[in-house]
Design an enzyme around this catalytic site. Structure first.
Site, PDB file in Angstrom:
ATOM      1  N   LYS A  48       7.662  -1.628  -0.811  1.00 51.29           N
ATOM      2  CA  LYS A  48       6.422  -1.746  -1.806  1.00 51.29           C
ATOM      3  C   LYS A  48       5.186  -1.254  -0.798  1.00 51.29           C
ATOM      4  O   LYS A  48       4.512  -0.425  -1.363  1.00 51.29           O
ATOM      5  CB  LYS A  48       6.392  -3.167  -2.233  1.00 51.29           C
ATOM      6  CG  LYS A  48       4.891  -3.368  -3.041  1.00 51.29           C
ATOM      7  CD  LYS A  48       4.811  -4.632  -3.301  1.00 51.29           C
ATOM      8  CE  LYS A  48       4.709  -5.806  -2.083  1.00 51.29           C
ATOM      9  NZ  LYS A  48       3.757  -5.443  -1.146  1.00 51.29           N
ATOM     10  N   THR A  49       4.977  -1.842   0.135  1.00 52.10           N
ATOM     11  CA  THR A  49       4.048  -1.524   0.919  1.00 52.10           C
ATOM     12  C   THR A  49       4.094  -0.073   1.665  1.00 52.10           C
ATOM     13  O   THR A  49       3.187   0.427   1.812  1.00 52.10           O
ATOM     14  CB  THR A  49       4.060  -2.575   2.372  1.00 52.10           C
ATOM     15  OG1 THR A  49       4.047  -4.019   1.837  1.00 52.10           O
ATOM     16  CG2 THR A  49       2.784  -2.293   3.406  1.00 52.10           C
ATOM     17  N   ASP A 239      -2.376  -3.714  -4.625  1.00 54.38           N
ATOM     18  CA  ASP A 239      -0.993  -4.208  -4.228  1.00 54.38           C
ATOM     19  C   ASP A 239      -0.859  -5.540  -4.786  1.00 54.38           C
ATOM     20  O   ASP A 239      -1.645  -6.162  -5.180  1.00 54.38           O
ATOM     21  CB  ASP A 239      -1.187  -4.429  -2.727  1.00 54.38           C
ATOM     22  CG  ASP A 239       0.106  -4.794  -2.064  1.00 54.38           C
ATOM     23  OD1 ASP A 239       1.207  -4.557  -2.660  1.00 54.38           O
ATOM     24  OD2 ASP A 239      -0.090  -5.268  -0.756  1.00 54.38           O
ATOM     25  N   GLU A 240       0.401  -5.969  -4.924  1.00 55.86           N
ATOM     26  CA  GLU A 240       0.870  -7.245  -5.694  1.00 55.86           C
ATOM     27  C   GLU A 240      -0.005  -7.555  -6.899  1.00 55.86           C
ATOM     28  O   GLU A 240      -0.308  -8.586  -7.067  1.00 55.86           O
ATOM     29  CB  GLU A 240       0.657  -8.421  -4.605  1.00 55.86           C
ATOM     30  CG  GLU A 240       1.096  -8.163  -3.211  1.00 55.86           C
ATOM     31  CD  GLU A 240       2.510  -8.274  -3.199  1.00 55.86           C
ATOM     32  OE1 GLU A 240       3.134  -8.698  -4.160  1.00 55.86           O
ATOM     33  OE2 GLU A 240       3.170  -8.562  -2.018  1.00 55.86           O
ATOM     34  N   GLN A 270       8.915 -11.309  -9.292  1.00 56.56           N
ATOM     35  CA  GLN A 270       8.266 -12.002  -8.128  1.00 56.56           C
ATOM     36  C   GLN A 270       6.882 -12.824  -8.642  1.00 56.56           C
ATOM     37  O   GLN A 270       6.092 -13.098  -7.741  1.00 56.56           O
ATOM     38  CB  GLN A 270       8.144 -11.377  -6.688  1.00 56.56           C
ATOM     39  CG  GLN A 270       9.500 -10.810  -6.395  1.00 56.56           C
ATOM     40  CD  GLN A 270       9.513 -10.233  -5.002  1.00 56.56           C
ATOM     41  OE1 GLN A 270       9.322 -11.111  -4.067  1.00 56.56           O
ATOM     42  NE2 GLN A 270       9.707  -9.052  -4.880  1.00 56.56           N
ATOM     43  N   ARG A 618      15.141 -13.386  -0.156  1.00 57.63           N
ATOM     44  CA  ARG A 618      14.689 -13.442   1.108  1.00 57.63           C
ATOM     45  C   ARG A 618      15.863 -13.345   2.207  1.00 57.63           C
ATOM     46  O   ARG A 618      15.819 -13.073   3.426  1.00 57.63           O
ATOM     47  CB  ARG A 618      14.154 -15.114   1.579  1.00 57.63           C
ATOM     48  CG  ARG A 618      12.993 -15.319   0.527  1.00 57.63           C
ATOM     49  CD  ARG A 618      11.760 -14.363   0.471  1.00 57.63           C
ATOM     50  NE  ARG A 618      12.029 -13.681  -0.865  1.00 57.63           N
ATOM     51  CZ  ARG A 618      11.250 -12.382  -0.976  1.00 57.63           C
ATOM     52  NH1 ARG A 618      10.565 -11.951   0.168  1.00 57.63           N
ATOM     53  NH2 ARG A 618      11.483 -11.656  -2.105  1.00 57.63           N
TER      54      ARG A 618
END
Length: 673
Positions: A48-49, A239-240, A270, A618
C-alpha cells in the site's frame, strides 16, 4: 493500464522505467491510471505505501508541479517517509509537496484563513492535557452539585465532545448509545461543552479537533477561500482511507471540489478504529461519494505464507464482491497455522513462553515474535510466564498490566491499608477524590502522618473536615471506605475481597465518570482480584506486585539478554501496520474476540471480525491461535467456548492441538485430534 512513454523526454521515460521495474501489474495499473477518482483497495501486505509513494512520483514524472499535490496521512512520520522516497525517485525535495496529517494540513491553511471563522491568525494550539485542564476549569464553574450527581469528569467530557465532533453524532445520540449513565444530564453537559468552546474562542485557543473542524468550516462556509485552496491542488492523495472519520472525509471532498481528482488507498478489511471515531462507511461508500470512481485491488501479498493467507481469506469470505480481495502469496509454502486448546489461562501462557523458547532455538529472533490479544487484561498471565522463563519482552504502544492507571490506583488503596505511612500511595488515593487538591492533601498529611497510626487518625479524627464542600463529602466517603476495609482485614478478608469492596464502595463511580472504556477497566480490576486469590495475605500480594520482574517499570532483564532483543506483546489494535515472523493470537474465546458487548450489534461484530483478520495477517511464517477452555471467574470456574471466528474456519485451514503439561516435565504434549 501501462504508462505512456514520452519519446522526446528521456528523463520522464527513465522515471517510468523505474516505476515499471519496481511495481507488479496491479500496483502499476493503479499508479499510472488516468482516472480522476480512484480507490485502491490494498490487501494486507500488498504494498500500500509503495503504491501511494510511486503515485506521487508518477504524477511528478507526468509534469504535475510539486505544489499542486496534496498528500494526507495519519502520521507525520509516514508522510516524511513517503516524501523522502519520492525525493530518492525524482529528486523533488519533500518541502515542495504539501504532505502530513489532516491536523497538520488544517493548521497550514488556518494560519491564513482563521479570521474568517472568528479566530485571529495567531491562535494558540493546546494539546490534550491543556484541553482537559481548560475543560476542568469550565466544569468547576458549572452549577452542578458533583456530590449528588455522577457527573462526567473533565477528561470524559472532553472525550465525549471530541467523539461528537469527529463522528457527527449529536450529543443526545452519543450519550444514549455510548455513555448511557450520563444521558439524564444532557442539558448540563451541553452547557459545559458550550462554555468550553466559548472559552477557547475568547482566548484564541484551538484544540486538535478544532484544527479539523475549523478548517472544514473555512472550506464549506467561505466559497472564495475554498476555491483558492482547492484550486491550488490538482491531485489529492489519502493514505489509510479506511481510518478517516466523518470530518476528514468531508474535508477531502471539499479539497477536491474544484478539480475532482482524488486518489485514496486503504483496506476495508482493516477498518478497526470505530471507537476512535473512524467511519467504516467512508471507504465502503466511496463510489457513492465520488460517482464513476475506479476501484483497483492489490491482492499480491509479500508478507505471509500461502497457508496463512488461506486462513485470512476464509475470515473475510463473506465480504461483498466489490470489496473482496483474494490474497495471493509470494512467499514459499510452509506449515499450516495451529489452533491450540489449553486448559486455562495459565496453561496458555506457559505454552506461549515455551513455544517462544522453541522458536528461538530454531533461529527465530525474539524481536521477530509477536504475542497479540484483544485487551490489556489478557496480558497478565503472559507477562508472568515470560518473566518466569527469563524471556525479555516489551508492551508495544501501551503499558504493562500493572502500570495502567486504574490498576495502580487499586494497588495504592491496598498499599495504604497495609502501610498507612506510604505517602506516595496515600497521595494517589486522595487525588481520586472530587475537588481535593494539593493544598488539602498537604493539610491532611500534616495532621495524620506524625501519628503512630495515620489511617486511624484519618478515619476517626476529622481529617475530612480539612476540606470544604464537595471535597469534604468525597473525603468522608473515603474515610468510611477505609474504616470498612480495616475491619474486613482484621476479620481475615482476602486481597480479592478488599479489591471488590473498593470498587463497589468508591472506585466504580470514579471509573464511570472518568473513562470512556469503563467496562474494560472494570473487567481489568476483576482480573486483578482473581489473580490476587493466589496469595494468602495482603502483604504477600503487594510484595509480589512490587518484586515480580514482570511488574517492574525499571529494566527487567539482565544485560546479557538485552542484546537479543525482546518479544513483542501487543493488543491487536496496537499491532496494526506491524508484522512478525511468528505470531501468537491468544484468548480466542467467545466473549473476548468477539467481545461480548459486540455480540448484539452486527456492525460491531463485523469490526471484531476485521480485528481478527488484522491479527492473523501480522504473521509471516508461523501463526498460533490459542484459547483457554476454562477461566477462573473468582467464585467459580467459567467454561469458555472457542470464538465463532475459529469455529467458522474450514478444518483444512489449520492444525488443531490440545496442549497438556505434565506435573513435573513442564513440556507440552501436543496431539492432533
Amino acid at each position: 493500464m501501462k504508462a505512456k512513454r514520452s519519446a522526446d523526454n528521456p528523463t520522464r521515460s527513465a522515471q517510468l522505467n523505474i516505476l515499471e521495474g519496481a511495481l507488479n501489474d496491479q500496483q502499476l495499473a493503479a499508479v499510472t491510471t488516468d482516472e480522476p477518482r480512484v480507490l485502491v483497495l490494498a490487501g494486507a501486505g500488498s504494498g500500500k505505501t509503495r503504491v501511494i509513494t510511486y503515485r506521487v512520483a508518477y504524477l511528478l514524472s507526468q509534469g504535475v508541479r510539486p505544489g499542486n499535490i496534496l498528500l494526507a496521512t495519519f502520521t507525520n512520520k509516514a508522510a516524511r517517509m513517503m516524501l523522502r522516497r519520492v525525493e530518492d525517485l525524482t529528486g523533488v525535495p519533500p518541502k515542495r509537496i504539501v504532505g502530513g496529517t489532516f491536523h497538520h494540513i488544517g493548521h497550514i491553511f488556518l494560519r491564513k484563513y482563521a479570521d474568517l471563522i472568528g479566530y485571529s491568525r495567531d491562535f494558540t494550539i493546546i494539546d490534550e492535557q491543556d484541553a482537559r485542564q481548560l475543560m476542568k476549569v469550565v466544569r468547576k464553574e458549572a452549577p452542578v452539585d458533583f456530590t449528588q450527581k455522577l457527573f462526567p469528569s473533565a477528561r470524559l467530557l472532553h472525550k465525549i465532545h471530541s467523539l461528537s465532533v469527529n463522528t457527527g453524532a449529536s450529543l443526545d445520540e452519543l450519550l444514549v448509545y455510548r455513555f448511557p449513565q450520563f444521558a439524564r444530564f444532557i442539558d448540563e453537559i451541553r452547557r459545559v461543552i458550550a462554555a468550553y468552546n466559548e472559552r477557547k474562542l475568547k482566548r484564541n485557543l484551538m484544540d486538535f479537533d478544532d484544527l479539523l473542524t475549523c478548517f472544514l468550516r473555512v472550506l464549506t462556509e467561505h466559497a472564495d477561500a475554498a476555491q483558492a485552496i482547492s484550486g491550488r491542488f490538482q491531485h489529492v492523495l489519502v493514505d489509510e482511507y479506511q481510518d478517516t472519520n466523518l470530518v476528514q472525509a468531508q474535508t477531502i471532498k471539499a479539497l477536491s471540489a474544484e478539480h475532482g481528482r482524488v486518489f485514496v488507498v486503504g483496506d476495508d478489511a482493516q477498518s478497526i478504529y470505530a471507537f476512535r471515531g473512524a467511519s467504516f462507511e467512508n471507504i465502503r461508500n466511496f463510489s457513492e461519494d465520488y460517482p464513476n470512481a475506479k476501484i483497483f485491488k492489490l491482492e499480491t501479498n509479500y508478507r505471509s505464507t500461502p497457508q496463512i493467507l488461506e486462513l485470512a481469506n476464509e475470515i473475510m469470505r463473506e465480504v461483498p464482491d466489490e470489496f473482496r480481495k483474494l490474497l495471493r502469496a509470494v512467499c514459499p509454502p510452509a506449515e499450516r497455522p495451529k489452533i491450540l486448546v489449553c486448559r486455562d489461562t495459565e496453561e496458555q501462557a506457559q505454552f506461549v513462553a515455551e513455544q517462544v523458547l522453541s522458536l528461538r532455538e530454531e533461529g527465530v529472533p525474539l524481536p521477530e515474535i509477536g504475542v497479540l490479544y484483544r485487551n490489556h487484561r489478557n496480558s497478565l498471565e503472559l507477562e508472568l510466564a515470560l518473566a518466569r522463563c527469563g524471556i525479555p519482552y516489551e508492551i508495544r504502544g501501551g503499558l504493562r498490566f500493572i502500570e495502567q492507571a486504574h490498576i495502580k490506583d487499586m494497588v495504592a488503596f491496598l498499599s495504604v491499608l497495609a502501610n498507612p505511612h506510604d505517602e506516595v500511595a496515600f497521595s494517589r488515593v486522595l487525588d481520586l477524590c472530587e475537588q481535593v487538591g494539593a493544598k488539602t492533601t498537604a493539610r491532611i498529611f500534616k495532621k495524620v502522618m506524625p501519628a503512630a497510626e495515620p489511617l486511624k487518625e484519618f478515619v476517626s479524627d476529622g481529617a475530612p473536615a480539612l476540606a470544604r464542600g464537595a471535597g469534604r463529602k468525597s473525603l468522608e466517603a473515603l474515610a468510611e471506605l477505609f474504616r470498612k476495609l480495616d475491619a474486613m482485614r482484621t476479620e481475615g478478608a482476602s486481597p480479592a475481597d478488599l479489591i471488590r469492596q473498593v470498587v463497589e464502595d468508591f472506585y466504580d463511580a470514579y471509573l464511570l465518570r472518568t473513562y470512556e472504556n469503563y467496562a474494560e477497566r472494570r473487567e481489568d480490576l476483576e482480573q486483578l482480584a482473581v489473580y490476587s486469590r493466589k496469595y494468602r495475605s495482603l502483604r504477600s500480594f503487594l510484595a509480589e506486585v512490587a518484586l515480580n520482574q514482570g511488574f517492574t517499570v525499571a529494566e527487567s532483564f539482565a544485560d546479557d539478554t538485552a542484546e537479543e532483543g525482546r518479544v513483542n506483546l501487543s493488543t491487536i489494535h496496537q499491532a496494526k501496520g506491524l508484522e512478525w515472523n511468528a505470531v501468537f493470537v491468544t484468548h480466542m474465546t467467545e466473549g473476548n474476540l468477539p467481545h461480548r458487548m459486540c455480540a448484539d450489534d452486527p456492525s460491531q461484530l463485523e469490526e471484531e471480525r476485521r480485528l481478527f483478520y488484522v491479527a492473523v495477517t501480522r504473521a509471516q511464517r508461523y501463526l498460533y491461535l490459542s484459547y483457554p477452555q476454562n477461566t477462573d471467574a473468582g467464585d467459580y470456574l467459567a467454561f469458555n467456548r472457542p470464538s465463532r471466528f475459529i469455529q467458522e474456519l474450514p478444518r483444512t485451514a489449520y492444525e488443531r492441538f490440545t496442549v497438556e503439561f505434565g506435573e513435573n516435565s513442564g513440556e507440552a504434549d501436543e496431539s492432533d485430534r
